[in-house]
Each structure stands twice: as structure tokens, then as C-alpha cells.
Motif scaffolding. Sequence first.
Motif, PDB file in Angstrom:
ATOM      1  N   ARG A 194     -12.564   8.514  -1.704  1.00  0.00           N
ATOM      2  CA  ARG A 194     -12.038   8.228  -0.246  1.00  0.00           C
ATOM      3  C   ARG A 194     -12.882   6.910   0.280  1.00  0.00           C
ATOM      4  NH1 ARG A 194      -9.898  12.419   2.742  1.00  0.00           N
ATOM      5  NH2 ARG A 194     -11.045  11.669   4.391  1.00  0.00           N
ATOM      6  N   GLY A 195     -13.834   6.561  -0.113  1.00  0.00           N
ATOM      7  CA  GLY A 195     -14.850   5.800   0.640  1.00  0.00           C
ATOM      8  C   GLY A 195     -14.505   4.310  -0.033  1.00  0.00           C
ATOM      9  N   ILE A 196     -14.255   4.031  -1.290  1.00  0.00           N
ATOM     10  CA  ILE A 196     -14.094   2.980  -1.853  1.00  0.00           C
ATOM     11  C   ILE A 196     -12.518   2.079  -1.453  1.00  0.00           C
ATOM     12  CG2 ILE A 196     -13.482   1.449  -4.197  1.00  0.00           C
ATOM     13  CD1 ILE A 196     -16.455   2.404  -3.548  1.00  0.00           C
ATOM     14  N   PRO A 197     -11.666   2.883  -1.404  1.00  0.00           N
ATOM     15  CA  PRO A 197     -10.409   2.151  -0.740  1.00  0.00           C
ATOM     16  C   PRO A 197     -10.610   1.809   0.811  1.00  0.00           C
ATOM     17  CG  PRO A 197      -9.683   4.116  -1.813  1.00  0.00           C
ATOM     18  CD  PRO A 197     -11.318   4.155  -2.038  1.00  0.00           C
ATOM     19  N   GLU A 198     -11.444   2.953   1.217  1.00  0.00           N
ATOM     20  CA  GLU A 198     -11.370   2.169   2.987  1.00  0.00           C
ATOM     21  C   GLU A 198     -12.212   0.939   3.017  1.00  0.00           C
ATOM     22  OE1 GLU A 198      -9.190   5.090   4.359  1.00  0.00           O
ATOM     23  OE2 GLU A 198     -10.344   3.561   5.710  1.00  0.00           O
ATOM     24  N   GLN A 199     -13.347   0.658   2.110  1.00  0.00           N
ATOM     25  CA  GLN A 199     -14.180  -0.560   2.208  1.00  0.00           C
ATOM     26  C   GLN A 199     -12.866  -1.693   1.864  1.00  0.00           C
ATOM     27  OE1 GLN A 199     -16.800  -0.982   3.663  1.00  0.00           O
ATOM     28  NE2 GLN A 199     -16.170  -3.087   3.485  1.00  0.00           N
ATOM     29  N   LEU A 200     -12.254  -1.475   0.514  1.00  0.00           N
ATOM     30  CA  LEU A 200     -11.269  -2.670   0.030  1.00  0.00           C
ATOM     31  C   LEU A 200     -10.360  -2.874   1.220  1.00  0.00           C
ATOM     32  CD1 LEU A 200     -10.894  -0.940  -3.550  1.00  0.00           C
ATOM     33  CD2 LEU A 200     -12.184  -3.016  -2.965  1.00  0.00           C
ATOM     34  N   ARG A 201      -9.974  -1.992   1.796  1.00  0.00           N
ATOM     35  CA  ARG A 201      -8.879  -2.136   2.948  1.00  0.00           C
ATOM     36  C   ARG A 201      -9.388  -3.040   3.980  1.00  0.00           C
ATOM     37  NH1 ARG A 201      -4.370   0.924   4.597  1.00  0.00           N
ATOM     38  NH2 ARG A 201      -4.085   0.876   6.781  1.00  0.00           N
ATOM     39  N   GLU A 202     -10.739  -2.378   4.591  1.00  0.00           N
ATOM     40  CA  GLU A 202     -11.388  -3.159   5.766  1.00  0.00           C
ATOM     41  C   GLU A 202     -11.617  -4.535   5.269  1.00  0.00           C
ATOM     42  OE1 GLU A 202     -14.372  -0.075   6.933  1.00  0.00           O
ATOM     43  OE2 GLU A 202     -15.517  -1.816   7.297  1.00  0.00           O
ATOM     44  N   TRP A 203     -11.894  -5.086   3.969  1.00  0.00           N
ATOM     45  CA  TRP A 203     -11.917  -6.433   3.810  1.00  0.00           C
ATOM     46  C   TRP A 203     -10.698  -6.765   3.419  1.00  0.00           C
ATOM     47  CZ3 TRP A 203     -16.379  -4.839  -0.430  1.00  0.00           C
ATOM     48  CH2 TRP A 203     -17.494  -4.884   0.097  1.00  0.00           C
ATOM     49  N   LYS A 204      -9.756  -6.233   3.422  1.00  0.00           N
ATOM     50  CA  LYS A 204      -8.283  -6.763   2.832  1.00  0.00           C
ATOM     51  C   LYS A 204      -8.517  -7.507   1.306  1.00  0.00           C
ATOM     52  CE  LYS A 204      -5.911  -7.791   6.858  1.00  0.00           C
ATOM     53  NZ  LYS A 204      -6.587  -6.859   7.820  1.00  0.00           N
ATOM     54  N   MET A 205      -9.473  -6.696   0.574  1.00  0.00           N
ATOM     55  CA  MET A 205      -9.613  -7.160  -0.927  1.00  0.00           C
ATOM     56  C   MET A 205      -8.759  -6.632  -2.008  1.00  0.00           C
ATOM     57  SD  MET A 205     -13.274  -6.581  -2.879  1.00  0.00           S
ATOM     58  CE  MET A 205     -14.383  -7.645  -1.912  1.00  0.00           C
ATOM     59  N   GLY A 206      -8.238  -7.502  -2.753  1.00  0.00           N
ATOM     60  CA  GLY A 206      -7.347  -7.174  -4.271  1.00  0.00           C
ATOM     61  C   GLY A 206      -8.240  -6.312  -4.909  1.00  0.00           C
ATOM     62  N   SER A 207      -7.554  -5.338  -5.565  1.00  0.00           N
ATOM     63  CA  SER A 207      -8.333  -4.460  -6.408  1.00  0.00           C
ATOM     64  C   SER A 207      -7.304  -3.857  -7.384  1.00  0.00           C
ATOM     65  CB  SER A 207      -8.913  -3.183  -5.504  1.00  0.00           C
ATOM     66  OG  SER A 207      -7.829  -2.549  -5.008  1.00  0.00           O
ATOM     67  N   PHE A 208      -7.977  -3.390  -8.344  1.00  0.00           N
ATOM     68  CA  PHE A 208      -7.227  -2.589  -9.585  1.00  0.00           C
ATOM     69  C   PHE A 208      -7.981  -1.462  -9.833  1.00  0.00           C
ATOM     70  CE2 PHE A 208      -6.670  -7.236 -10.342  1.00  0.00           C
ATOM     71  CZ  PHE A 208      -5.730  -7.174 -10.961  1.00  0.00           C
ATOM     72  N   TYR A 209      -7.005  -0.276  -9.921  1.00  0.00           N
ATOM     73  CA  TYR A 209      -7.543   0.962 -10.212  1.00  0.00           C
ATOM     74  C   TYR A 209      -7.444   1.050 -11.800  1.00  0.00           C
ATOM     75  CZ  TYR A 209      -8.250   5.793 -10.984  1.00  0.00           C
ATOM     76  OH  TYR A 209      -8.699   7.148 -11.217  1.00  0.00           O
ATOM     77  N   TRP A 210      -8.867   1.510 -12.282  1.00  0.00           N
ATOM     78  CA  TRP A 210      -8.818   1.593 -13.634  1.00  0.00           C
ATOM     79  C   TRP A 210      -9.420   2.883 -14.084  1.00  0.00           C
ATOM     80  CZ3 TRP A 210      -8.044  -2.597 -17.066  1.00  0.00           C
ATOM     81  CH2 TRP A 210      -8.524  -2.400 -18.489  1.00  0.00           C
ATOM     82  N   PRO A 211      -8.801   3.306 -15.044  1.00  0.00           N
ATOM     83  CA  PRO A 211      -7.513   3.266 -15.894  1.00  0.00           C
ATOM     84  C   PRO A 211      -6.407   3.420 -15.438  1.00  0.00           C
ATOM     85  CG  PRO A 211      -8.739   4.995 -16.759  1.00  0.00           C
ATOM     86  CD  PRO A 211      -9.362   4.708 -15.695  1.00  0.00           C
ATOM     87  N   GLY A 212      -5.212   2.551 -15.314  1.00  0.00           N
ATOM     88  CA  GLY A 212      -3.804   3.281 -15.001  1.00  0.00           C
ATOM     89  C   GLY A 212      -3.286   4.335 -15.733  1.00  0.00           C
ATOM     90  N   LEU A 213      -3.453   3.926 -17.180  1.00  0.00           N
ATOM     91  CA  LEU A 213      -3.083   4.762 -18.109  1.00  0.00           C
ATOM     92  C   LEU A 213      -3.953   4.721 -19.390  1.00  0.00           C
ATOM     93  CD1 LEU A 213      -1.346   7.126 -19.614  1.00  0.00           C
ATOM     94  CD2 LEU A 213      -0.007   5.095 -20.657  1.00  0.00           C
ATOM     95  N   ARG A 214      -4.601   5.842 -19.710  1.00  0.00           N
ATOM     96  CA  ARG A 214      -5.368   5.708 -20.821  1.00  0.00           C
ATOM     97  C   ARG A 214      -5.342   7.298 -21.507  1.00  0.00           C
ATOM     98  NH1 ARG A 214     -10.784   2.273 -21.046  1.00  0.00           N
ATOM     99  NH2 ARG A 214     -11.734   4.035 -19.657  1.00  0.00           N
ATOM    100  N   ASP A 215      -4.880   7.434 -22.695  1.00  0.00           N
ATOM    101  CA  ASP A 215      -4.615   8.859 -22.903  1.00  0.00           C
ATOM    102  C   ASP A 215      -5.935   9.413 -23.262  1.00  0.00           C
ATOM    103  OD1 ASP A 215      -1.839   8.723 -23.363  1.00  0.00           O
ATOM    104  OD2 ASP A 215      -1.695   7.796 -25.063  1.00  0.00           O
ATOM    105  N   GLY A 216      -6.196  10.878 -22.719  1.00  0.00           N
ATOM    106  CA  GLY A 216      -7.386  11.540 -22.970  1.00  0.00           C
ATOM    107  C   GLY A 216      -8.694  11.135 -22.043  1.00  0.00           C
ATOM    108  N   ASP A 217      -8.108  10.333 -21.106  1.00  0.00           N
ATOM    109  CA  ASP A 217      -9.398  10.024 -20.085  1.00  0.00           C
ATOM    110  C   ASP A 217      -8.974  10.686 -18.851  1.00  0.00           C
ATOM    111  OD1 ASP A 217     -10.831   8.704 -18.195  1.00  0.00           O
ATOM    112  OD2 ASP A 217     -10.454   6.661 -19.139  1.00  0.00           O
TER     113      ASP A 217
END
Length: 472
Positions: free
Chosen positions: A174-197
Motif C-alpha cells: 500500500r505504501g510504495i504505490p502511494e509514494q510513486l503516485r505522489e511523485w508521479k514516478m514511472g515504475s515497474f512491478y517485478w516480477p510480472g510473471l515468474r513461475d513458482g514465485d
Amino acid sequence: MGLEKGRVLLAYWGPAQSSGPKNMNDWWAMWDKVIQKYGENPNAYFEIFNEPHMYTKDELRDLYASWLERYPNVPRDHIILNGSGMAQNVPDIASDSRFDGCLFAVHEYTFWNMGITTEEGWKNALKAKVGPYADRTICTEWGGAMSPGTKDGVYYDYMDYNQLPTNYFMAYIRGIPEQLREWKMGSFYWPGLRDGDWYSMTKRVGEGANIKLEIVNQSGFERMKRSWTDTVEVKPVKQEPFGGIKDGVEIAGDPAFIPGKIEAEDYDLGGEGVAYHDNDPENQGGEYRHGGVDITTDNEGNYVVGWTEEGEWLKYTINVQESGDYYVQARVSSGLENSSFQLSIEDKAISEKIVIPKGSSWDNYQIIDFNTSPINEGQQVLTLKITGSFVNIDWLKFSTESSTTIFDITNSFSTTSQKYILFNYQGKRVAEFTMNNHSEIKVYLKQNNIKSGVFILRDKTGKSTQVIKHYQ
Ligand SMILES: [Ca+2]
Ligand SMILES: [Ca+2]
Ligand SMILES: [Ca+2]
């Protein structure tokens, strides 16, 4: 490749070993080739070294400076420099004027710090890594638990990230996206797809040409979207009756009917501060629910709320079928004196503080009973507040039977003549007398002008105790 379609490409080099690329000549050869082909492509961006933790700050600065020198035609605002360490210290690099005009990358994961348990804490952690360079920084990696999994010996089931945080994963997601949003910072969620993760946002379903990606945790997906879009509707934390657990997720259900039975552990959905207040965010007993309420089992395997402390509370959405005062039985235990609770509806008390007679242990459950003041018909929210610490509560049963039948229903006293002691709710001894059967108590109370109230009746041995309500 994506570039022709106008997409962004991030060229990228991960370290081959802990000391860095095995062969720096190969590394330069790779970049020569990439830059020759794409260096001036307006859609290409270059993240030149992933998580460069094997270099000291000065070594890393010099490596980046050499890269810039070697490829002077690559626009600076298309060059992304990872912060030092695991891309966690942006100021180490950004403060060097040789990199003016470049972009920077930060990575932020939950892996290392289980000590941060609030959204604000995670926002601050990210702020510390980025320093004053947010306008030129991209968060090229972040991600947390989406499927059930185990960390440091603790098992985490599916988490509903639309609820207020009860553990560090929830606070993080919950906290990380709020900060990214506040900054309007580009971001990548990692991992999008990784089997078994168990951090993977999607999972692979289907076969052959029909392979599709499915979102693993919808609430996590919604939170991720919150970091980069204005269009995501963030569900406000909603208080709803608890309906059970499906596929590891707590789902909403119908209000509890009154008259009827309420299981203490079936408190409403909505999380800390909304549906309950518990003094610590963990479920100490680890049973049944995911929230901070402490749930364990009794000897027969029934779920009970335990580790209760004064000031904690639980809420239950109820549907009252008929206005009137109710007779309540509660299955409870306490190994201490002075454990108590009180019921209220919309901030108005409907019971006295109900003191739980001390049993021989917390495993020794007893059924106590009392009467409420009038409750209105219809749907409303019942609050059970702990007014004296350390009562275990299994259930509350509301019925319309009058208080005069108390003795018949929960009679646990011997039927032979014996001595009894009557206490008031402050624990003060009111009277001592001998009775042959229970109907005599009403006669005794009237004859001795004991005024109306709720009392605790205990036999001489202390083994049998009962709460009684007396009307003059
Ligand atoms: Ca707790
Ligand atoms: Ca507690
Ligand atoms: Ca129960």
C-alpha cells in the motif's frame, strides 16, 4: 522489436557474478553493438547496469563516467543509472555533476526489512533511497507477496491489500504505490510473471496457443495500478459482515440474525480501526482469520478470541428481528479476576460491564448470562468492548427469553441445600445465604430488599458461578 511500435526498450546488463561481469571487454562489446544500432533511436532508453552492488561508490561513478564518455551521442535523458548497492542509493550517483541530465533508477523490495509495518514507514524508506532526485528517478523494480507463501518461518495466506495493513507486506504494497503516485514516478512491478514465485503478479493458465495470464491477487493489482494511473478506483475500506473464507480470502456475508448466535471470531471485515481494534497487528493464536485479532482454539477445537486487552473491541453487523431487550448467554473463560466486556450499539451501551468469574484456567469455559437494555429492530452494528483484560470469548447467544428463566437454563448448581455468596459487579460481597433450590433466590432477594441489578452468585466451593439479573 518493441521499438518499431513506438515502445520503450530498456537495454540492461545484470552482473554475471558477485564481482561484476566476468569479462569487461564483453560488456563493452555488448554496449558497442547495442548503441551502434539503437543509440539514437528516440524510443530507446538504456539502463546500463543492474544492481551494481559489487562496486564501491567511486568505482561505480567512474564506470558510469566511462560509459558516458564512450557514447557521447546517446541523449543523457535516455540513460538510466542505477543507484549504488542494490540500486538503493540514488544520491550516491546523482550528486556527481558528471551525471547531470541523466535519469536514475531505484529498486525497492520488502525482502530486507520486516521491521517496517506502516505505509508511512515504507514511503519514508523509499524517500530515503531517492533523496532530492525524484524528478529524474524511475523505480525500475518493486514487488511483494501476491500468492500465499512463507517468509522467515511465517506463513502468509492471500492478503487483501485493500484493507488497512496488519503486517509489513500489506504496509509495503500500500505504501510504495502511494509514494510513486505522489511523485508521479514511472515504475515497474517485478516480477510480472515468474513461475513458482509468490511475488509474481500473474500466473500462466491454459496450454499451447491458449496460454493466458491471470492476475494472482486482484487487490494487489489494484494497488499497483494506483501507482501510475488516475483512473483506478480505490475501494474505501468498507465494514461488512464476515461471510467465511473462500480460497484463502475472507469474503463478505450476511449480518448475524438476532435472536441468534454470534461467533466472536466472526467479527466484521474492514480491518483495524474499522471492524476491530487490537493492540498488536499479529493474530497471536494464528488461527482462522488474517487480521490482528488474536484467535485460538479451545480444547474441543472451537475458535475463540483470546489475548484480549482492555480497550480492544470487535464489531458485528447484526440484523435484529424484533425490538426489545434480549437475554444473552456467552461462552467465555478467564484465568484472572476482573476480566470483563461490555456490549454497545452505535456507541450506546446495551449491557453492564460483564465481569467474567475467574475459572481454574483459560481452558475452563463457562456459560455466563445477562440481559441487555432494549435493542431496536433492524440492521445495526454491535460492538463488543473489552473492559477488563484477558477474557477468552467463544460466542454470544441472543434470545428473547426473559431473565426470570436464567436459573432454569444455565443451572449448574447442585440441587442440594448449600451455602451461596452473592457479589455485586464491583466484586463486593452483598450477601451470604443457604438455599435448597434456585427459585428461593428470588424470594431471598425480595425479602432482604436487595435492590435491582446484576450480581454474581457463587457457591461456597467457588466451583459454580452464575451471573443473575434481579428486578425489584
Ligand atoms: Ca493481535
Ligand atoms: Ca489482542
Ligand atoms: Ca467461536
